[in-house]
Design an enzyme around this catalytic site. Sequence first.
Site, PDB file in Angstrom:
ATOM      1  CG  HIS A   1      -7.774  -4.391   0.128  1.00 16.52           C
ATOM      2  ND1 HIS A   1      -6.535  -5.076  -0.159  1.00 16.52           N
ATOM      3  CD2 HIS A   1      -8.651  -5.548  -0.508  1.00 16.52           C
ATOM      4  CE1 HIS A   1      -6.648  -6.624  -0.544  1.00 16.52           C
ATOM      5  NE2 HIS A   1      -7.815  -5.972  -0.614  1.00 16.52           N
TER       6      HIS A   1
ATOM      7  CB  CYS B   1      -6.369  -9.185   2.306  1.00 18.17           C
ATOM      8  SG  CYS B   1      -7.172  -9.711   1.021  1.00 18.17           S
TER       9      CYS B   1
ATOM     10  CD  GLU C   1      -4.684  -1.546  -0.064  1.00 18.64           C
ATOM     11  OE1 GLU C   1      -5.067  -3.316  -0.664  1.00 18.64           O
ATOM     12  OE2 GLU C   1      -4.776  -1.832   0.858  1.00 18.64           O
TER      13      GLU C   1
END
Length: 209
Positions: free
Chosen positions: A189, A86, A191
Amino acid sequence: MRVALVDYDSGNLHSAEKAFALMGREAGAEILVTSDPETVRAADRIVLPGDGAFPACRAALDAVPGMVDVLREAVMARGVPFMGICVGMQMLASIGHEYRDTAGLGWIEGEIDAIDAPGMKVPHMGWNDLTVLQPHPLLEGITTGDHAYFVHSWQFRVRDAAHLLATAEYAAPVTAVVGRDNIVGTQFHPEKSQEVGLRIIANFLRWRP
């Protein structure tokens, strides 16, 4: 293998730590969330996350004594594999224009400009399909049409098209993945991107640039 997730008070690291730890168990990697430059210096891989505005994130990184110098020495001089996420990816650029012109790390030439998406809501937030532009070990097993989770209003416009690895469509192509040498970055992202994100993390942990 020791993987340093750089903690500089710019974003919640909990979900990133959890995802990297999950894939790290398979790769035999120890995940270290740290604001200590010497721990980063000794790491075998480095991850720089980031949430929020570009100038604030750059200021927060600069505020950690010695961190930028250690990152530069490890990544640029010694070739330690590096991943930005990001705003951590955006800081790879030469300059960011959010609120005011702010110097980036300058590791991948380009600029951070506002997303130009007439008729679309900004920030670009939610799931979007990836378009893979060129092969890269980070994207092994990832194909065009796989989707990832984005939250951003600004994007990385790379100067050299060879450094643009994947895009997403949001009225126009928006940079999704960049890379050169031992450096990669994702605007989305990983994750928060379920199977696709976990595969990308696993690929990063296996990568031998």
